[in-house]
Design a protein around this motif. Sequence first.
Motif, mmCIF file in Angstrom:
data_model
loop_
_atom_site.group_PDB
_atom_site.id
_atom_site.type_symbol
_atom_site.label_atom_id
_atom_site.label_comp_id
_atom_site.label_asym_id
_atom_site.label_seq_id
_atom_site.Cartn_x
_atom_site.Cartn_y
_atom_site.Cartn_z
ATOM 1 N N MET A 1 14.942 -12.089 17.692
ATOM 2 C CA MET A 1 15.889 -13.152 17.406
ATOM 3 C C MET A 1 16.473 -12.930 16.013
ATOM 4 N N ILE A 2 17.714 -13.295 15.853
ATOM 5 C CA ILE A 2 18.387 -13.177 14.558
ATOM 6 C C ILE A 2 18.901 -14.543 14.159
ATOM 7 N N ASN A 3 18.619 -14.937 12.943
ATOM 8 C CA ASN A 3 19.102 -16.200 12.386
ATOM 9 C C ASN A 3 19.620 -15.901 10.989
ATOM 10 N N ARG A 4 20.863 -15.437 10.886
ATOM 11 C CA ARG A 4 21.478 -15.096 9.603
ATOM 12 C C ARG A 4 22.804 -15.818 9.483
ATOM 13 N N VAL A 5 23.070 -16.312 8.284
ATOM 14 C CA VAL A 5 24.305 -17.034 8.003
ATOM 15 C C VAL A 5 24.890 -16.482 6.717
ATOM 16 N N VAL A 6 26.199 -16.254 6.712
ATOM 17 C CA VAL A 6 26.914 -15.877 5.499
ATOM 18 C C VAL A 6 28.092 -16.824 5.362
ATOM 19 N N LEU A 7 28.168 -17.517 4.232
ATOM 20 C CA LEU A 7 29.215 -18.510 3.991
ATOM 21 C C LEU A 7 29.875 -18.262 2.642
ATOM 22 N N VAL A 8 31.156 -18.589 2.561
ATOM 23 C CA VAL A 8 31.861 -18.609 1.286
ATOM 24 C C VAL A 8 32.621 -19.918 1.236
ATOM 25 N N GLY A 9 32.403 -20.668 0.169
ATOM 26 C CA GLY A 9 33.066 -21.956 0.030
ATOM 27 C C GLY A 9 32.906 -22.502 -1.369
ATOM 28 N N ARG A 10 33.327 -23.749 -1.540
ATOM 29 C CA ARG A 10 33.263 -24.406 -2.850
ATOM 30 C C ARG A 10 32.283 -25.568 -2.800
ATOM 31 N N LEU A 11 31.547 -25.752 -3.889
ATOM 32 C CA LEU A 11 30.600 -26.855 -3.983
ATOM 33 C C LEU A 11 31.344 -28.177 -4.045
ATOM 34 N N THR A 12 30.866 -29.170 -3.304
ATOM 35 C CA THR A 12 31.504 -30.484 -3.278
ATOM 36 C C THR A 12 31.061 -31.363 -4.443
ATOM 37 N N LYS A 13 29.916 -31.029 -5.050
ATOM 38 C CA LYS A 13 29.429 -31.717 -6.244
ATOM 39 C C LYS A 13 28.426 -30.806 -6.934
ATOM 40 N N ASP A 14 27.990 -31.181 -8.117
ATOM 41 C CA ASP A 14 27.016 -30.374 -8.847
ATOM 42 C C ASP A 14 25.720 -30.254 -8.038
ATOM 43 N N PRO A 15 25.049 -29.088 -8.110
ATOM 44 C CA PRO A 15 23.777 -28.937 -7.397
ATOM 45 C C PRO A 15 22.741 -29.939 -7.912
ATOM 46 N N ASP A 16 21.869 -30.376 -7.014
ATOM 47 C CA ASP A 16 20.790 -31.302 -7.345
ATOM 48 C C ASP A 16 19.501 -30.494 -7.463
ATOM 49 N N LEU A 17 19.025 -30.289 -8.702
ATOM 50 C CA LEU A 17 17.830 -29.490 -8.951
ATOM 51 C C LEU A 17 16.624 -30.403 -9.111
ATOM 52 N N ARG A 18 15.564 -30.103 -8.372
ATOM 53 C CA ARG A 18 14.307 -30.853 -8.474
ATOM 54 C C ARG A 18 13.149 -29.858 -8.430
ATOM 55 N N TYR A 19 11.964 -30.372 -8.683
ATOM 56 C CA TYR A 19 10.766 -29.532 -8.655
ATOM 57 C C TYR A 19 9.727 -30.168 -7.737
ATOM 58 N N THR A 20 9.051 -29.326 -6.960
ATOM 59 C CA THR A 20 7.978 -29.814 -6.094
ATOM 60 C C THR A 20 6.773 -30.140 -6.971
ATOM 61 N N PRO A 21 5.785 -30.879 -6.436
ATOM 62 C CA PRO A 21 4.571 -31.165 -7.222
ATOM 63 C C PRO A 21 3.875 -29.894 -7.726
ATOM 64 N N SER A 22 4.006 -28.792 -6.993
ATOM 65 C CA SER A 22 3.387 -27.530 -7.424
ATOM 66 C C SER A 22 4.249 -26.768 -8.427
ATOM 67 N N GLY A 23 5.438 -27.297 -8.744
ATOM 68 C CA GLY A 23 6.281 -26.687 -9.765
ATOM 69 C C GLY A 23 7.375 -25.768 -9.253
ATOM 70 N N ALA A 24 7.563 -25.654 -7.962
ATOM 71 C CA ALA A 24 8.612 -24.791 -7.406
ATOM 72 C C ALA A 24 9.963 -25.497 -7.511
ATOM 73 N N ALA A 25 10.949 -24.786 -8.026
ATOM 74 C CA ALA A 25 12.292 -25.339 -8.146
ATOM 75 C C ALA A 25 12.985 -25.324 -6.791
ATOM 76 N N VAL A 26 13.743 -26.389 -6.496
ATOM 77 C CA VAL A 26 14.550 -26.453 -5.271
ATOM 78 C C VAL A 26 15.880 -27.119 -5.625
ATOM 79 N N ALA A 27 16.963 -26.472 -5.240
ATOM 80 C CA ALA A 27 18.298 -27.027 -5.490
ATOM 81 C C ALA A 27 18.984 -27.259 -4.152
#
Length: 159
Positions: A1-27
């Motif tokens: 199975m293949i699940n690949r996506v390639v997109l080009v576009g513009r952000l609708t707002k600033d990215p929302d950056l947060r951190y998990t309890p273990s310290g991993a960054a997620v935007a």
Amino acid sequence: MINRVVLVGRLTKDPDLRYTPSGAAVARFTLAVNRTFSNAQGEKEADFINCTVWRKQAENTANFLKKGSLAGVEGRIQTGSYEGQDGKRVYTTEVVADSVQFLEPRSAGAGSDRPQGQQPSSYQQNQPTSQQNNHTRVDQDPFSSGSGPIEVSDDDLPF
């Protein structure tokens, strides 16, 4: 199975950056991707695609992209569901990005007072590329010599 996506576009707002309890960054951000065709009224439409990126790529995305930035995203589609406040099942679809490419240079006003395209005074034409980082700095254009066409033999082509 293949699940690949390639997109080009513009952000609708600033990215929302947060951190998990273990310290991993997620935007998280939404990418507006134009459709290649027009609707019945002759207008172009766009799809608004939710994207999530993790770890260092998440921090880089939050630091360097903002609303309106042009970005390329490569990743996979992920679906999920949860129970909404009204008790009904809510289904979600997003792109989990493996790679986010910044497709525009940072604006001249973002921490720089020199005009776009102008090289810093310390720039040297034959400055070696760092082997440790395995990337080219934005202000080091390897094709900037402008001395004419680049000679490429058929043996150098990958196809």
